[in-house]
Enzyme design. Sequence first.
Site, mmCIF file in Angstrom:
data_model
loop_
_atom_site.group_PDB
_atom_site.id
_atom_site.type_symbol
_atom_site.label_atom_id
_atom_site.label_comp_id
_atom_site.label_asym_id
_atom_site.label_seq_id
_atom_site.Cartn_x
_atom_site.Cartn_y
_atom_site.Cartn_z
ATOM 1 N N HIS A 93 -7.173 2.174 -13.537
ATOM 2 C CA HIS A 93 -7.244 1.037 -12.616
ATOM 3 C C HIS A 93 -7.906 1.388 -11.291
ATOM 4 C CE1 HIS A 93 -3.926 3.456 -11.370
ATOM 5 N NE2 HIS A 93 -3.832 2.783 -10.232
ATOM 6 N N ASP A 94 -8.233 2.647 -11.062
ATOM 7 C CA ASP A 94 -8.887 3.062 -9.819
ATOM 8 C C ASP A 94 -10.381 3.333 -10.016
ATOM 9 O OD1 ASP A 94 -6.483 3.066 -8.378
ATOM 10 O OD2 ASP A 94 -6.045 5.150 -8.926
ATOM 11 N N ASP B 235 2.318 9.150 -9.565
ATOM 12 C CA ASP B 235 1.261 8.809 -8.617
ATOM 13 C C ASP B 235 1.047 9.924 -7.593
ATOM 14 O OD1 ASP B 235 -0.360 6.397 -7.721
ATOM 15 O OD2 ASP B 235 0.684 6.862 -5.852
ATOM 16 N N ASP C 219 5.280 3.941 -13.902
ATOM 17 C CA ASP C 219 4.539 4.578 -12.820
ATOM 18 C C ASP C 219 5.550 4.984 -11.748
ATOM 19 O OD1 ASP C 219 2.315 5.281 -11.156
ATOM 20 O OD2 ASP C 219 1.164 3.716 -12.150
ATOM 21 N N GLU D 239 -0.695 12.604 -11.584
ATOM 22 C CA GLU D 239 -2.040 12.311 -11.083
ATOM 23 C C GLU D 239 -2.369 13.387 -10.056
ATOM 24 O OE1 GLU D 239 -4.572 8.796 -8.802
ATOM 25 O OE2 GLU D 239 -2.499 9.189 -8.253
#
Length: 545
Positions: A317-318, A201, A99, A243
């Site tokens: 995970h969000d 990210d 990440d 993302e």
Amino acid sequence: MRQKYWWQEVVVYQIYPRSFKDSNNDGIGDLPGIIEKLDYLEKLGIGAIWLSPVYQSPNDDNGYDISDYEAIMTEFGTMEDMERLIQEADKRQIKIVMDLVVNHTSDEHAWFVEAKKSKDNPYRDYYVWANPSADGGVPNGLRSAFSGSAWQLDETTGQYYLHLFSKKQPDLNWQNEKVRQAVYQMMNFWIDKGIGGFRMDVIDLIGKVPEQEITGNGPRLHEFLQEMNQATFGKHDLLTVGETWGATPEIAKLYSNPDRHELSMVFQFEHIGLDQQAGGEKWDLAPVDLGQLKQIFAKWQTELDNQGWNSLFWNNHDLPRMISRWGNDTNYRVESAKMLAILLHMQKGTPYIYQGEEIGMTNTAITDISQAKDIESINMYQERLANGFTKEAIIQSINAKGRDNARRPVQWSNQAYAGFSTVEPWIAVNENYSSINVEQALADPDSIFYTYQKLIALRKANPLMIWGDFELLDTKEAVFAYLRKYQGETWLVVTNFSDDCHEFHYSNPQAKATELVIANMPIELSESLDLQLKPWQAFVVKLEE
Ligand code: NOJ
């Protein structure tokens, strides 16, 4: 014919290390815990792991606030553990995708510690600073994704710094050439360790122009990405996925058209917003419109064609667990989980599985804000309470959309703490672990796990699943059906996205199903393809027309 890449052929599995497997019994997942479970992931068949951040961090946002990009978070292990993970994964043909969180750092990063010392510190311009507005308040109306203003006053120098996330996540200033070079150097440090790529990210924010309140898709965004590509991963065969919450298909092509030398693909979120009220925030709940869901998927499937590449996902995970969100996690948990898997993996693009999805893990409700761990939910709770919302309404939103839902420990067995740890984990396990767990899933040949395993195996054996054209069929709203076509072969994918029975008629009465590819319940195929679908039924057949 375009070049083919390994990242188009694999299925990626996302690990949120804090909640995956605790090897040293401190209640926190870690790198040796991941290594322990590589055989399990190999059995599933995945080709890459997207590892949520494992870098040194004070954990204001669980590792998305990085204080040292070249060190491993103490609770997760050591750099030796990380190197061992890369090697052990490699032995199993699994690549490690790191990440990359470079829109911001932690406020405890050495760059920020320096930057806030004085206005003329050499690191000052690594971050975004602004004077108070004429009335002495915040410079402008930019808001943090975690509630409140995106500007925080620094008492020492009297200026505000920008944080699009928490106060402890100051935004880097990408207009500064030195910042960009420092990031590229750090990326090369990781590339040299043999990683398989980067998940980037909130990468669409790095071209921001804060003084004009422009955050996403800023004017220099693609210039920066091309520069990054050239300075780092462009020379290597890596997976890069951005993302990008604000991406449309047009924008996604800018990122992922190979001719432009930017990224492999992006995560788009258009479908993810379908259960929120128009003009509201994600917490303002609305029922999902299935007609729109189909149109959005179909649009992305057809519009990127050959000029970009899709990422396919229901979970991360969000996000709350999709099985609890748009599936049915009570009466049809297994059926709806398998249906969601088939519907997604049969589309064109690279599928992503989020840990626990492959065994049908569900959301976990809380009854009081003291049970929440996530900064986003906690800040929103305070803000909405101050704005007159009732506690009950806020908790309802958190239970539906809060990020803790996805962050409960992976349920490995029916032992204490779901076999995740032998001590109380950092976040409570979901009580349903006694029946929903990996051990149970592996022992049951009809489990959700084996549907995922079969989908991955089918992908490896059938180029149609990777390269075939997509065609949406016109069906009743709750029925989502489409064709994939490749080199004279056609597959028909039929799914019932509801608790009710629905009819399905294939438009060409001459068409015949010649072979069943996969299904989530037993099915008798009549030659005419006139069917009464059961709730959450899904099947794929080879078609002859
Ligand atoms: C997106 C990440 O997925 C999320 O978990 C994080 O809080 C924000 N970016 C800020 O890094």
